[in-house]
Write a protein that holds these residues in place. Structure first.
Motif, mmCIF file in Angstrom:
data_model
loop_
_atom_site.group_PDB
_atom_site.id
_atom_site.type_symbol
_atom_site.label_atom_id
_atom_site.label_comp_id
_atom_site.label_asym_id
_atom_site.label_seq_id
_atom_site.Cartn_x
_atom_site.Cartn_y
_atom_site.Cartn_z
ATOM 1 N N PRO A 40 0.812 -1.230 0.000
ATOM 2 C CA PRO A 40 0.000 0.000 0.000
ATOM 3 C C PRO A 40 0.842 1.275 0.000
ATOM 4 C CG PRO A 40 -0.499 -1.407 1.918
ATOM 5 C CD PRO A 40 0.568 -2.095 1.146
ATOM 6 N N GLU A 41 2.114 1.133 0.233
ATOM 7 C CA GLU A 41 3.006 2.289 0.275
ATOM 8 C C GLU A 41 2.961 3.070 -1.055
ATOM 9 O OE1 GLU A 41 6.657 4.500 -0.266
ATOM 10 O OE2 GLU A 41 6.232 2.628 -1.347
ATOM 11 N N GLY A 439 -4.298 -6.318 -5.854
ATOM 12 C CA GLY A 439 -3.479 -7.039 -4.878
ATOM 13 C C GLY A 439 -3.387 -6.307 -3.548
ATOM 14 N N ILE A 440 -3.993 -5.128 -3.473
ATOM 15 C CA ILE A 440 -3.831 -4.305 -2.270
ATOM 16 C C ILE A 440 -5.156 -3.971 -1.587
ATOM 17 C CG2 ILE A 440 -3.025 -2.064 -1.387
ATOM 18 C CD1 ILE A 440 -0.946 -2.007 -3.612
ATOM 19 N N VAL A 441 -6.123 -3.540 -2.399
ATOM 20 C CA VAL A 441 -7.315 -2.908 -1.829
ATOM 21 C C VAL A 441 -8.457 -3.911 -1.625
ATOM 22 C CG1 VAL A 441 -9.081 -1.143 -2.246
ATOM 23 C CG2 VAL A 441 -6.692 -0.699 -2.856
ATOM 24 N N LEU A 450 -10.985 3.367 -4.400
ATOM 25 C CA LEU A 450 -10.082 4.503 -4.152
ATOM 26 C C LEU A 450 -9.459 5.050 -5.438
ATOM 27 C CD1 LEU A 450 -8.120 2.828 -1.197
ATOM 28 C CD2 LEU A 450 -9.998 4.486 -1.011
ATOM 29 N N PRO A 451 -9.070 6.335 -5.413
ATOM 30 C CA PRO A 451 -8.380 6.879 -6.583
ATOM 31 C C PRO A 451 -7.088 6.109 -6.868
ATOM 32 C CG PRO A 451 -9.047 8.652 -5.108
ATOM 33 C CD PRO A 451 -9.309 7.368 -4.381
ATOM 34 N N PHE A 452 -6.799 5.900 -8.146
ATOM 35 C CA PHE A 452 -5.550 5.278 -8.576
ATOM 36 C C PHE A 452 -4.398 6.152 -8.050
ATOM 37 C CE2 PHE A 452 -2.222 4.522 -11.822
ATOM 38 C CZ PHE A 452 -2.215 3.139 -11.847
ATOM 39 N N PRO A 453 -3.245 5.556 -7.731
ATOM 40 C CA PRO A 453 -2.125 6.375 -7.263
ATOM 41 C C PRO A 453 -1.847 7.536 -8.234
ATOM 42 C CG PRO A 453 -1.598 4.044 -7.017
ATOM 43 C CD PRO A 453 -2.926 4.106 -7.707
ATOM 44 N N GLY A 454 -1.661 8.718 -7.672
ATOM 45 C CA GLY A 454 -1.386 9.895 -8.510
ATOM 46 C C GLY A 454 -2.642 10.627 -8.952
#
Ligand code: PRX
Length: 663
Positions: A40-41, A439-441, A450-454
């Motif tokens: 998740p980092e 693989g995370i959420v 959730l919003p995609f990273p960025g």
């Protein structure tokens, strides 16, 4: 139905009911273990340094010249990404895979309606794209020219898009389900120089004459110099000397080598017309570097793509943004192997999708909730007849997915082992914006999570624009992202007015209402404007109204989207006829035919309600909100502003009678 099937159906129903109380599903352990992203980092890293994150994603592409600046935000909302950088989209989609020695890899397992199969490799694309690019050049197509594409789901549609990109021409694809009139309008607005189309298109065993129909409406378009015709079905195509050319003939005559020319990151890649609040469609303009960065990154991470082993199937049509980003550019940039299906979900039989999953051992399936709800209706026995064990990830796109359909998808198609990615985005956003990383959420049925990273999304208060931590409001994106639209083609003012007038030039107004829950998860509710979403197809009520009033007997029409079990929303039209004419079934069919001719069959109203009068304000504005209220059977809102409040009682009566008839 046999006893066991009945029992199976009942127990499945029971199981789904029970599952409705499960709030969240963690990523299945075996999936997590092999996922590309499992830490998740990544969210925190992208939040701290979005430009750094996007630059990292852009670096996965092959650039002829590296960019000087990641984001130029000197003139919002006209943002520029990767300025100074140069690249070629078709080189990135095709050549570099061939150069890396994987030219033999299948890019598309194409399957035709009649069961024909064509495996198109990256090397095949490399050969065909170069020839067609040269053929377009021979026809005088230069960088920046607009090329219309009106083709069915055949490999030539991909070749055409990439050939344009190779020479810097801007493609303007029109979905094959749109009518020839719509094509004409889009060619006219964009001043297209060339149109690539087909002799005929197959649909459920019938062949529609496309070229002949296009000819009927296209004759007097001054800017259109050339029509290229792909011979797909072999039916006769009328050809005009000097203007029309067969695709195969001009390709044969063209030079086989067409070196890819580098273009600026901000060189326009394509226009795609979509519906807005008014009858005039909006030409969404996407450019090269940012768009490719966004689609490659999301395709890879959202679908956890392993190009060596996955067989990916996006069951959309190339003519919509989903097809552009996740049938063509995303998968090809990532060197994926895809399934491409020409036909409908129920031809030649209702199990065809599952037959194709089994046949090609598809591992990832990306589809619209409408399709899933239809399959639910057809029953779990059909998919049960095929081996779907190759599937490892399922995706949903285009409209809100109701929890029951989500659970059915997970259980019946995914065998409980496949995470579901419910992806929210738009033609304007170019790429997926809100989605789980599988693989995370942990997922919640019905939430895009959730919003995609960025990506920076908020739900804001309608009047103040202040972010809401938990609760309902308007969805906005608060920072620019690489694959965002750059403008509306030739309508800069409309671009600013539509998306950036309400909350300022740095806050993109999505046009959807949404809710944020206690965990910060996003739940998309639906459009706040006069856009309807029928089976994931985006339409404007004004567009349909103006088609309906083209019928000579119609005086006035008001169109609304009505909730529909199968298609999400369906079009209901309140129609006032001229004079004493009675609304008969014949007139209903005529009106539906006008809509099919002007827009396309998918836009035909499901219900037509005859109205002696429509609810209007004293200034003459039709109050669609009230029509929506009575169509949905809700208590009426404030009617005091109506010129004639009595209108509503009469309409309510009509609706009740209509419902009684339908039942
Ligand atoms: O209302 C949202 C809905 O589709 C709209 C965008 O339509 P279009 O530009 O045609 O693109 C569709 C394919 C990306 C949005 O404003 N929409 C799209 N995806 C979802 C959705 N609504 C709910 N959940 C989704 N996953």
């Amino acid at each position: 139905m046999s006893d066991s099937a009945t029992t199976g159906g009942e127990s499945l129903e029971h199981e789904l009911e029970t599952l409705l109380s499960v709030e969240r599903f963690d990523p299945p352990e075996p999936f997590k273990e092999q996922a590309l992203l499992d830490d998740p980092e990544v969210y925190e890293r992208a939040r701290r340094d979005p430009q750094g994150w996007w630059a990292e994603q852009a670096a996965a592409l092959d650039w002829s010249r590296e960019w000087d600046t990641v984001l130029d935000d000197a003139n919002p909302p006209f943002y520029k990404w990767f300025t100074g950088g140069k690249l070629n989209a078709s080189y990135n989609c095709v050549d570099r895979h061939v150069e890396a020695g994987i030219g033999d890899r299948v890019a598309y397992h194409w399957r035709g309606e009649e069961g024909e199969e064509r495996d198109v490799t990256y090397a095949d694309l490399h050969r065909d794209v170069q020839r067609f690019a040269n053929a377009l050049k021979d026809l005088g197509v230069a960088p920046g020219d607009i090329v219309g594409i009106y083709l069915p789901m055949i490999p030539e549609v991909v070749v055409s898009m990439l050939a344009c990109a190779r020479i810097g021409a801007v493609h303007n694809v029109v979905f094959g389900g749109f009518s020839a009139e719509s094509v004409r309008e889009r060619m006219e607005f964009s001043e297209a120089k060339v149109l690539i189309t087909v002799d005929g298109a197959r649909r459920k065993g019938r062949t529609a004459p496309i070229k002949a129909t296009v000819d009927d409406v296209m004759g007097d378009l001054a800017t259109l110099e050339t029509i290229v015709v792909v011979r797909s079905t072999g039916i006769d195509a009328p050809m005009t000397d000097g203007r029309d050319h067969f695709y195969d003939e001009i390709c044969d005559a063209a030079d086989p080598v067409c070196p890819p020319e580098p273009f600026d990151a901000e060189h326009p890649l394509f226009i795609l017309y979509t519906s807005g609040s008014t009858a005039k469609p909006k030409g969404i303009l996407h450019t090269t570097g940012g768009y490719l960065t966004g689609v490659a990154a999301t395709h890879r991470h959202v679908f956890d793509l392993k190009p060596e082993s996955d067989v990916y199937w996006c069951a959309a049509d190339v003519g919509w943004i989903t097809g552009h980003s996740y049938i063509v550019y995303g998968p090809l940039l990532n060197g994926a192997t895809s399934v491409m299906w020409e036909g409908a979900p129920d031809f030649p039989h209702q199990g065809i999708w599952w037959e194709l999953v089994e046949r090609y051992k598809a591992t990832i399936l990306y589809a619209a909730p409408t399709a899933i709800r239809t399959f639910m209706k057809w029953g779990a026995e059909l998919p049960g007849k095929y081996d779907l064990s190759s599937l490892r990830l399922l995706g949903s796109v285009g409209e809100p997915i109701n929890p029951k359909a989500w659970l059915w998808y997970r259980r019946v198609i995914g065998g409980d082992r496949c995470p579901i990615v419910d992806t929210w985005w738009q033609t304007e956003t170019g790429a997926i914006m809100i989605t789980p990383l599988p693989g995370i959420v942990a997922t919640k049925p019905g939430s895009a999570t959730l919003p995609f990273p960025g990506i920076f999304a908020e739900v804001v208060d309608e009047s103040t624009g202040e972010p809401i931590d938990e609760g309902q409001g308007l969805l906005v994106l608060t920072q620019p992202w690489p694959s965002m639209l750059r403008t509306l083609y030739k309508e800069d003012d409309r671009f600013v007015e539509t998306y950036f007038a309400r909350f300022g030039e740095r806050t993109y107004l999505v046009g959807d209402a949404a809710r944020k829950d206690k965990d910060g998860y996003f739940w998309i509710i639906g459009r706040i404007d006069d856009v309807v979403n029928v089976s994931g197809h985006r339409l404007s009520t004004a567009e349909v109204e103006s088609a309906i009033v083209a019928h000579e007997r119609v005086a006035e029409a008001a169109v609304i989207g009505q909730s529909d079990e199968d298609t999400g929303q369906a079009i209901a039209a309140f129609v006032t006829l001229r004079g004493e004419i009675e609304g008969t079934d014949v007139v209903v069919e005529e009106i539906r035919a006008v809509v099919a001719e002007r827009i396309g069959r998918f836009a035909r109203p499901k219900r037509i309600i005859w109205a002696d009068d429509l609810p209007k304000t004293r200034s003459g504005k039709i109050m669609r909100r009230l029509l929506r209220d009575i169509a949905e059977g809700r208590a009426l809102g404030d009617v005091t502003t109506l010129r004639d409040p009595g209108v509503m009682g009469a309409l309510e009566q009509k609706i009740k009678e209509g419902q009684a008839q339908e039942n």
